[in-house]
Design an enzyme around this catalytic site. Structure first.
Site, PDB file in Angstrom:
ATOM      1  CB  CYS A  86      13.237  14.305 -12.683  1.00 16.20           C
ATOM      2  SG  CYS A  86      15.292  13.721 -13.136  1.00 16.20           S
TER       3      CYS A  86
ATOM      4  CE  LYS B 231      14.298   5.267 -11.647  1.00 17.20           C
ATOM      5  NZ  LYS B 231      14.745   5.752 -10.733  1.00 17.20           N
TER       6      LYS B 231
ATOM      7  CG  HIS C  89      10.696  10.317 -12.246  1.00 14.96           C
ATOM      8  ND1 HIS C  89      10.613  10.735 -13.704  1.00 14.96           N
ATOM      9  CD2 HIS C  89      11.839  10.250 -11.853  1.00 14.96           C
ATOM     10  CE1 HIS C  89      11.872  10.937 -13.875  1.00 14.96           C
ATOM     11  NE2 HIS C  89      12.638  11.111 -13.060  1.00 14.96           N
TER      12      HIS C  89
ATOM     13  CD  GLN D  21      12.041   5.492  -6.775  1.00 17.52           C
ATOM     14  OE1 GLN D  21      11.551   4.827  -6.488  1.00 17.52           O
ATOM     15  NE2 GLN D  21      12.713   6.407  -8.274  1.00 17.52           N
TER      16      GLN D  21
ATOM     17  CG  ASP E  45       6.202   5.887 -12.949  1.00 17.79           C
ATOM     18  OD1 ASP E  45       7.168   5.337 -12.880  1.00 17.79           O
ATOM     19  OD2 ASP E  45       7.073   7.778 -12.895  1.00 17.79           O
TER      20      ASP E  45
HETATM   21  C1  LIG Z   1       8.888   7.878 -10.005  1.00 16.64           C
HETATM   22  C2  LIG Z   1       9.881   7.538 -11.466  1.00 16.64           C
HETATM   23  N1  LIG Z   1       9.504   7.313 -12.932  1.00 16.64           N
HETATM   24  C3  LIG Z   1       9.778   7.241 -13.386  1.00 16.64           C
HETATM   25  C4  LIG Z   1      11.384   7.116 -13.461  1.00 16.64           C
HETATM   26  C5  LIG Z   1      12.350   7.072 -14.669  1.00 16.64           C
HETATM   27  O1  LIG Z   1      12.527   5.982 -15.059  1.00 16.64           O
HETATM   28  P1  LIG Z   1      14.448   5.699 -15.741  1.00 16.64           P
HETATM   29  O2  LIG Z   1      15.481   6.833 -16.138  1.00 16.64           O
HETATM   30  O3  LIG Z   1      14.959   5.344 -15.273  1.00 16.64           O
HETATM   31  O4  LIG Z   1      13.832   5.812 -17.443  1.00 16.64           O
HETATM   32  C6  LIG Z   1      11.965   7.412 -12.273  1.00 16.64           C
HETATM   33  C7  LIG Z   1      13.391   7.805 -11.551  1.00 16.64           C
HETATM   34  O5  LIG Z   1      14.403   8.287 -12.405  1.00 16.64           O
HETATM   35  C8  LIG Z   1      10.764   7.582 -11.379  1.00 16.64           C
HETATM   36  O6  LIG Z   1      12.172   7.595  -9.568  1.00 16.64           O
END
Ligand SMILES: Cc1ncc(COP(=O)(O)O)c(C=O)c1O
Ligand SMILES: Cc1ncc(COP(=O)(O)O)c(C=O)c1O
Lengths: 152, 422, 422, 152
Positions: free
Chosen positions: B377, B237, B134, B214, B211
């Site tokens: 993203c 999430k 991401h 998910q 990270d």
């Molecule tokens: C794998 C992963 N990492 C990071 C993020 C970023 O999270 P956030 O937008 O809540 O900061 C997301 C979600 O958009 C994600 O799916």
């Protein structure tokens, strides 16, 4: 709980008398610890003198609220001098136990009381444990004492 | 599934948005989850009965608020099996990853305690991520590399969506200082082999950053057992509020990292010229914190724990298998990273032959099915698979088998609507 | 006051916490404000009826959520007379100030577009703040100075709490690159002479950064008219949710600043090695934004505008005068920065002779009066006035004259309770 | 609104026919603009050729959803060729007016419709304005056109 139960006579009195106030000169096995309360900026310096296994002397300096000042005074009296000024001879091991019991009671939110036989005047600090924001004030000197002891 | 079954249709009643949107099949939980009433009640309850500044006031309300706030930390830390002081509040996963990258950057500029020096990056040092990131776990490292002269390298992904561990073993080596990777990619849905990557990183003496965005809402998480140095997740999430997330860190690592954001409530003594910093977690929590959100997030993880993460995982695994099997049957569907037998969360991303993802998503939306379309993203990952955009369906505990069936039924109508089915 | 009067006692009914805490005199609004039902309803309404990921999905819910989110930006921008694209969402004022400081740091490291170069700091360049800063507008600049070799200087404050403008004129000069200062200090409550400071900074070609935390909830704000380059405020201090704030910036300034946090939704094209960034405000909004909080903050400023900021200001000015006049009469009270005739918000910080601030606060709390005690994240200012802690009473639109009277009555009993009154 | 109203025959048809697809060679007063939709990563390149005050030619290349492809095709047809392939001679000033009207209608959330006399086939895009998330798709080619024109 009423304000009078928190600020008992004994506490206001100790806050004024300040037993052990004024740091003793560094001599023999002495160690000090400086502690701060980040919320109000209050600071305390506690100095202990030990003699083999025995805590001989606790002195302190610092400014703070009446709870923190009384607590330091009561600690100094409890550990080093009895109310008549007679010098106590508290073994290190017991001193740590004392601090642990004190911490436990103060963090108990009023469910654990300080025993008068064990804590003397400091037992009057039991009421502080219901005021979570003031627990740090009462603990400050004791944390400094514990830290100094660990280095003496 | 046995004792770990859950009844998703009954669960929906706990989620006011789902309960009030009859016929909505919400399959966009990987973007953001819906919130149970318990989370809303916890936050509103706090705001209407105990709201006050935390860690600052001596008055009764402020003391109550502080206790509730720190209890929330214990609860959320417990959800990932961490100690409270190992959990730093952030405004989300993106903020958490930036915190780590900037903190390392600050260490590289000589900031922080003497212990911070071990994190200083020098030109030629290497930062390693995967091709599946991401953007939130990619761009902060690109920028850190640009600021310090470090080099960013990428563990390749195989056609089937699994990480190329042989490639990883070649890339991770003596120059590697950081290995950052997703527990579960938000496009592939595959649970990555954390232990293998951590072992490679440990051998190289590199810091590991997970990270867990998910995975946190879907699989039982024990971050200390995963043995990573740092990990991030996002509240929104995992059934919680927006604007809150967690950064987990091993004690010695958090202890040695320099601060990132600076300001109130993270200091001991401040003069006009310099400041001394509190230990973690406060060192990383400058300014007024997301107080009601922390309390909401605690309610969210209590809700999840009440159901049981094993039950959640079992339920979602069944959904995933149904969804994948169904999609494999529909002509003209190309699944991204369709490895057989991989451990997964309930998430499928795919292309529809001859129909742009945007059009496919619009078609599904008209049938009450909310999915996400675009690059999610993760542009480099899409490029790797030869596309710019895909359709992604992602389920959560409140989805039922009939949601999946409605989705599959609708997907099978896409190509004929756009006149590309033969 | 005439047509601009407001009835604070009636207003209290709009604030569930105040309505349900009979006898509570809440005078800690400078730390955090209470929230009207309208704010809670707006946020809950969003979460239960329109919640979805913004700027990302094509499905109906996501499109609705995006519209609501961007309308919230228009509303909040309008509250400070700015255009929507001049308002960047942050997680609070602390985050906003760190954004600016880190963005300048990034420019100094050669990041950003060619236009960013004008913000690059070199050793010997000077950053100017005041002696009255909240730590949030002090430590980020200390750290920026340490990272870049710039020098941090401080405009002195006079004994009466006003800024020493002669001193400012000496300090601000050819080397000055940034002048950051509070619109209203959170300890002194005095409205600072923005025009004079901006004029000095403009002459020097320096960037101006206004900390509007303590003015936004209390005085009508027109940021473009104040002619500052950048300004920050916090939602939770202005009747809004936690975890949201705003960064206002002039168009050309935002346009030229490099990004701070990086991740999703702030880019156009991303490869494994580099990213291209969107224009402001998105460039500064990495990752999932505080969506429900933005909608809550919009409801808060609509509530304030519904009453009228002129009416709010007039009401609070009356409270301030009553409070200050009353405190001046009580023996043993020393007010910090007690300038006569200064324009102020309704905030008084003071010492009680012979009684530590913590004890005084505890005494007031027992009488139902919530004030803040401590250094209020302004240690250097307290040191300047020869103390470590003070008591601070701060009012908002929901406080009435009788709140002030109850407070004054209680204050007059402090010294005798602690046995220091003669 | 039904899906059929959004995806009218005319739109699906233009998305396939793609009038003006394939960039004309750069000759005379030509300018191009490259635009991206950051949400889906779709890109378009639009090239205009002007002759004094008159827009002579609009060609484009790019991939995207049927709305964006149809919109580009309709634009090319509207500005440069009428449905029978006869070359139009649209003055620059009118071209800008056209883009402004188009933007206004698309941002109107269904309250302003595109006039068939003014917009020809592109009037079928009126329905997009109710789908706020798709407005960018329909606008992409027009923004590129406007930008190219400003530089030609
Ligand atoms: C794998 C992963 N990492 C990071 C993020 C970023 O999270 P956030 O937008 O809540 O900061 C997301 C979600 O958009 C994600 O799916
Ligand atoms: C003047 C001033 N600046 C900055 C801040 C920091 O705001 P926040 O804690 O909401 O980030 C505050 C409040 O604490 C303040 O009063």
């Amino acid at each position: 709980m009423s304000l009078d139960a928190l600020y008992q006579e004994l506490i206001l009195d100790h806050a004024k008398r300040r037993v052990g106030f004024g740091l003793a000169p560094e001599e023999g096995a002495t160690a000090s610890s400086h502690q701060r309360n980040p919320i109000c900026g209050d600071e305390i310096e506690v100095r202990v003198r030990v003699d083999g296994d025995v805590v001989r002397d606790v002195t302190w300096e610092g400014a703070g609220c009446s709870i923190s000042q009384a607590s330091a005074s009561m600690l100094a009296e409890l550990v080093a001098k009895d109310p008549d000024g007679v010098v106590r001879e508290l073994p290190r091991g017991e001193a740590s136990v004392l601090v642990n019991h004190f911490r436990e009671a103060l963090r108990s939110r009023g469910t654990v009381l300080l025993d008068e036989d064990e804590f003397g005047d400091a037992a009057a600090l039991s009421g502080v444990s219901k005021y979570t924001a003031r627990v740090k004030c009462a603990m400050l000197a004791w944390v400094a004492f514990e830290d100094a002891l660990s280095r003496a | 599934m046995s004792s770990t079954t859950l009844d998703a249709t009954a669960l929906k009643a706990d989620f006011p948005l789902l309960a009030s949107h009859d016929g909505l099949v919400y399959l966009d939980s990987a973007a953001t989850s819906q919130k149970p009433q318990a989370v809303i009640d916890a936050e509103v309850g706090f705001l209407t009965s105990a709201n006050a500044a935390v860690h600052r006031g001596a008055h009764t309300l402020a003391a109550e608020a502080t206790v509730l706030f720190e209890e929330a930390r214990e609860t959320v830390a417990g959800f990932v099996r961490a100690a409270p002081e190992q959990l730093v509040w952030t405004s989300g996963a993106t903020a958490g990853l930036n915190l780590v990258a900037y903190s390392l950057g600050n260490a590289s500029l000589g900031r922080g305690a003497p212990a911070s020096a071990r994190f200083a990056l020098r030109p030629g040092d290497e930062l390693v991520v995967t091709e599946t990131e991401h953007h939130a776990n990619l761009i902060p490292w690109q920028e850190l590399a640009a600021r310090t002269g470090a080099v960013l390298r990428h563990i390749p992904v195989r056609d089937d969506g699994t990480l190329d561990l042989d490639g990883a073993a070649e890339i991770i080596g003596a120059r590697t200082r950081v290995v950052a990777f997703p527990h579960v990619s938000n496009v592939l849905g595959i649970v990555n082999p954390v232990a293998a990557l951590v072992a490679l990183a440990r051998d190289a003496g590199a810091l590991t950053v997970l990270d867990a965005c998910q995975s946190a809402p879907h699989v039982p998480l024990d971050l200390p057992a995963l043995d990573v140095d740092l990990a991030v997740f996002s509240g929104h999430k995992m059934l919680g509020p927006y604007a809150i997330g967690g950064l987990y860190g091993r004690g010695d690592v958090l202890e040695a990292l320099p601060p990132f954001l600076t300001g109130g409530s993270m200091i001991t003594t401040v003069t006009l010229d310099e400041a001394e910093y509190l230990p973690p977690p406060q060192r990383f929590e400058a300014g007024t914190q997301p107080v009601s959100q922390a309390i909401g997030l605690a309610a969210a993880v209590r809700y999840l724990d009440g159901i049981g993460m094993d039950a959640v995982h079992a339920h979602e695994t069944a959904l995933e298998q149904r969804m994948r099997a169904g999609l494999r049957e529909i002509p003209g569907i190309r699944l991204l990273g369709d490895a057989d037998g991989a451990e997964r969360v309930a998430l499928c991303a795919f292309e529809v032959d001859g129909v742009h993802a945007h059009d496919a998503g619009q078609f599904l939306d008209a049938r009450g099915i909310a999915v996400r379309v675009g690059h999610h993203c993760a542009q480099p990952l899409h490029r790797r698979f030869g596309m710019t955009a895909s359709v992604r369906a992602s389920a959560a505990l409140y989805n039922s088998a009939s949601d999946v069936d409605a989705f599959l039924d609708a997907v099978s109508g896409i190509r004929s609507f756009f006149g590309v089915a033969r």
